[in-house]
Motif scaffolding. Structure first.
Motif, short mmCIF file in Angstrom:
data_model
loop_
_atom_site.label_atom_id
_atom_site.label_comp_id
_atom_site.label_asym_id
_atom_site.label_seq_id
_atom_site.Cartn_x
_atom_site.Cartn_y
_atom_site.Cartn_z
N ARG A 125 3.91 42.06 59.09
CA ARG A 125 3.93 42.39 57.94
C ARG A 125 5.28 42.20 57.25
NH1 ARG A 125 0.47 47.33 58.75
NH2 ARG A 125 -1.46 46.86 59.02
N ARG A 126 5.62 41.01 57.12
CA ARG A 126 6.70 40.38 56.55
C ARG A 126 6.81 40.12 55.74
NH1 ARG A 126 10.46 40.18 61.65
NH2 ARG A 126 9.61 41.29 62.33
N PRO A 127 7.59 38.73 54.86
CA PRO A 127 7.32 37.99 53.35
C PRO A 127 8.07 36.65 54.60
CG PRO A 127 8.95 40.20 52.46
CD PRO A 127 8.90 40.45 53.86
N GLY A 128 6.83 36.11 53.42
CA GLY A 128 7.57 34.81 54.93
C GLY A 128 6.74 34.00 55.73
N VAL A 138 -20.68 41.55 58.04
CA VAL A 138 -19.60 40.60 58.42
C VAL A 138 -18.81 42.08 59.10
CG1 VAL A 138 -18.25 39.27 57.30
CG2 VAL A 138 -20.06 39.06 56.29
N GLU A 139 -18.29 41.43 59.87
CA GLU A 139 -17.64 42.26 60.56
C GLU A 139 -15.84 41.66 60.32
OE1 GLU A 139 -18.03 43.23 64.61
OE2 GLU A 139 -20.23 43.57 64.45
N VAL A 140 -15.28 42.35 60.08
CA VAL A 140 -13.99 41.27 59.02
C VAL A 140 -12.71 42.18 59.37
CG1 VAL A 140 -14.28 42.16 56.61
CG2 VAL A 140 -12.75 39.79 57.45
N VAL A 141 -11.35 41.86 60.12
CA VAL A 141 -10.40 41.85 59.61
C VAL A 141 -9.60 42.21 58.30
CG1 VAL A 141 -7.82 42.72 61.46
CG2 VAL A 141 -10.47 42.27 62.33
N THR A 142 -9.61 42.98 57.59
CA THR A 142 -8.64 42.56 56.49
C THR A 142 -7.45 42.88 56.34
OG1 THR A 142 -9.07 44.79 55.52
CG2 THR A 142 -10.64 43.40 54.91
N GLY A 143 -6.72 41.99 55.66
CA GLY A 143 -5.21 42.31 55.67
C GLY A 143 -4.10 43.00 55.82
N ASP A 144 -4.76 44.39 55.40
CA ASP A 144 -4.39 45.40 56.14
C ASP A 144 -4.14 45.75 57.66
OD1 ASP A 144 -6.40 45.60 56.11
OD2 ASP A 144 -6.76 48.29 54.10
N GLY A 145 -4.68 45.09 58.24
CA GLY A 145 -5.50 45.64 59.37
C GLY A 145 -6.39 46.05 59.84
N ALA A 196 -8.55 40.84 46.98
CA ALA A 196 -6.88 40.39 47.68
C ALA A 196 -6.36 41.95 47.56
CB ALA A 196 -6.63 39.81 47.66
N ALA A 197 -6.05 42.22 46.54
CA ALA A 197 -4.75 42.91 46.27
C ALA A 197 -5.24 44.19 46.80
CB ALA A 197 -4.66 42.88 44.35
N LEU A 198 -6.69 44.64 47.37
CA LEU A 198 -6.76 46.56 48.07
C LEU A 198 -7.12 45.73 49.57
CD1 LEU A 198 -9.17 47.24 45.17
CD2 LEU A 198 -7.33 47.76 45.86
N ALA A 199 -7.51 44.26 49.67
CA ALA A 199 -7.95 44.11 50.95
C ALA A 199 -6.36 43.77 52.05
CB ALA A 199 -8.51 43.67 51.65
N ASP A 200 -5.17 43.34 51.20
CA ASP A 200 -4.29 42.58 51.68
C ASP A 200 -2.86 42.51 50.96
OD1 ASP A 200 -2.59 40.42 53.19
OD2 ASP A 200 -3.70 39.06 51.96
N HIS A 222 -0.11 43.46 51.94
CA HIS A 222 1.28 42.90 52.25
C HIS A 222 1.06 42.00 51.42
CE1 HIS A 222 2.33 46.61 54.51
NE2 HIS A 222 0.87 46.96 54.59
N ARG A 223 0.45 40.96 51.59
CA ARG A 223 0.15 39.80 51.18
C ARG A 223 0.88 38.54 52.72
NH1 ARG A 223 -0.62 39.37 45.12
NH2 ARG A 223 -1.60 41.51 44.62
N ILE A 224 -0.23 38.87 53.28
CA ILE A 224 0.29 38.12 54.29
C ILE A 224 -1.27 37.07 54.89
CG2 ILE A 224 1.46 39.89 55.73
CD1 ILE A 224 -0.81 40.49 57.05
N LEU A 225 -2.54 36.93 53.91
CA LEU A 225 -2.94 36.36 54.18
C LEU A 225 -3.09 34.66 53.77
CD1 LEU A 225 -6.06 38.49 53.75
CD2 LEU A 225 -5.51 37.20 56.56
#
Length: 435
Positions: A62-65, A159-166, A418-422, A424-427
């Motif tokens: 959960r960190r930039p970069g 589909v079983e999926v782990v979104t960007g929010d974990g 993607a803005a909702l599912a992720d 923290h913009r990590i994917l």
């Protein structure tokens, strides 16, 4: 109900040769959250043993970069600051006699087909039997029987999926419908798939394989394929493959798949045999996993989508395949069921395209540039045939050709999801979708 656990391959278990790139505190936090059977290799690759390991990876990062990417065949290399999730250990297969299956993200089409056959059932595969089912679903899924049955992704129930929010989610047409729409064909921008449920078909007669010629017959075979393929019924799928290897003579192949009796399918090929006697043939009754074509050599790929092959197009394709560098040029016939309105819409675009051209070259810098230049030259020469579509560059085997260049409307919808599912913009796959 049959169950199979498919072991991961030695290659999948081998240590990643890259040095550890993640911050030490992130590595320690991640190790503490993984299940006992999971492995964190070189501090950068999570070899998941269960769904919770995938969720742990996304929650820890959960960190930039530092991005998260899916590791495996057909995926582009992750960046130097990416944490990779390897789902090869999620290898369970469960087939119901009622006509559906649940497969883990590490399962390949050939593994699913082997279990389904015991029940007289069969899957509609992606283009290669070696592809992972989950990769095919997120990438679109134009398989050898797509003209008859549509995309592999059109057969997905859940589909079983782990979104960007974990968060691990199970999405269906009725529950999480927007995410269900986007995951099928939307690539990795929305999450890491851990399992897929999909419909199977009753096993029936299938026939196919390929005919091969030497490069000297390329122009005649290609011209014959152009006129022959236009008249094929939806029960037939085919592609023309022109290959210039690094050593030895070039080859021409016609790949063919038929959803019917062998004699009927084989008779359709007489037109090609008359154009030039093939030097070799590999045609037989076989299941869909056997019809799925061998993967092209690893490298960098560009692709074009066409409405037609006009006069002069064949000469351009033969010229492109005969360039100074080793490469493969494949022309795949689309149409048929691919152009029908699906019962369950997805993020896959360009279903109205009639043909797809793939240019595959080596992975070196000069080869990458040559592959891109070749595709751009083809696009210029075939301009009127593209119907305004633009070439796609730099993709590996996934996503498939129809999902590489989303329309503006689909790209915007995926970006909003993607803005909702992720948040923290990590994917790793999200960057291109948000561009």
């Amino acid at each position: 109900m049959s169950t199979l656990s498919v072991p991961s391959t030695p290659a999948a278990r081998a240590a990643d040769p890259r040095p550890a790139v993640l911050p030490p505190d992130l590595t320690a936090a991640l190790r503490a959250r993984l299940s006992p059977a999971a492995v964190l290799a070189d501090g950068a690759v999570v070899r998941a043993a269960e769904n919770a390991d995938v969720a742990a990876a996304l929650r820890a990062d959960r960190r930039p970069g530092v991005a998260v990417a899916v590791r495996g065949p057909g995926r582009t290399d992750a960046g130097a600051r990416a944490l990779q999730v390897d789902p090869a250990g999620l290898a369970g297969v469960r087939v119901s006699p009622a006509g559906w299956a649940r497969v883990g993200a590490g399962v390949r089409w050939r593994d699913l087909a082997a279990v389904a056959t015991r029940h007289g059932l069969t899957p509609i595969t992606g283009s290669s039997a070696a592809e992972r089912v989950a990769d095919t679903v997120t990438g679109g899924g134009v398989g050898p029987l797509a003209r008859t049955y549509g995309l592999a992704g059109d057969r997905v129930r859940a589909v079983e999926v782990v979104t960007g929010d974990g968060v691990l989610r199970r999405v269906t047409p009725a529950d999480g419908a927007d995410l269900y729409w986007g995951v099928r064909g939307g690539g990795e921008a929305l999450g890491v798939v851990t399992a897929v449920e999909l419909e199977l078909l009753a096993a029936g007669p299938r026939y196919g394989g390929e005919l091969r010629w030497q490069a000297a017959d390329g122009a005649r075979v290609a011209q014959a394929w152009r006129t022959w393929s236009v008249a094929l019924p939806p029960q037939a799928g085919t592609s023309l493959v022109l290959t210039r290897p690094a050593r030895g003579e070039g080859t021409v192949a016609v790949r063919f798949a038929w959803t019917g009796e062998a004699d009927d399918g084989d008779g359709l090929l007489d037109v090609l045999r008359a154009a030039a006697p093939p030097g070799a043939a590999d045609l037989a009754p076989r299941g869909p996993a056997g019809l799925a074509t061998p993967a092209l050599e690893a490298g960098v790929e560009s692709s074009l989508l066409l409405d037609r092959l006009s006069d002069g197009a064949v000469a351009e394709l033969v010229r492109a395949a005969g360039g100074s560098r080793p490469r493969t040029v494949e022309v795949r016939l689309l149409g048929g069921a691919l152009g029908w309105v699906p019962q369950r819409p997805s993020a896959v675009c360009h279903r109205d395209a009639r043909l797809a051209v793939r240019v595959v070259g080596g992975a070196g810098a000069e080869d990458r540039a040559a592959t891109r230049a070749c595709a751009e030259e083809l696009a210029g020469a075939l301009g009127g045939d593209l119907g305004g579509r633009v070439p796609a560059h730099g993709w590996g085997a996934a996503p498939d050709v129809l999902a590489r260049t989303p329309t503006p409307a689909v790209r915007d919808r995926l970006a909003a999801l993607a803005a909702l599912a992720d948040p923290h913009r990590i994917l790793e796959g999200a960057a291109g979708r948000r561009a």
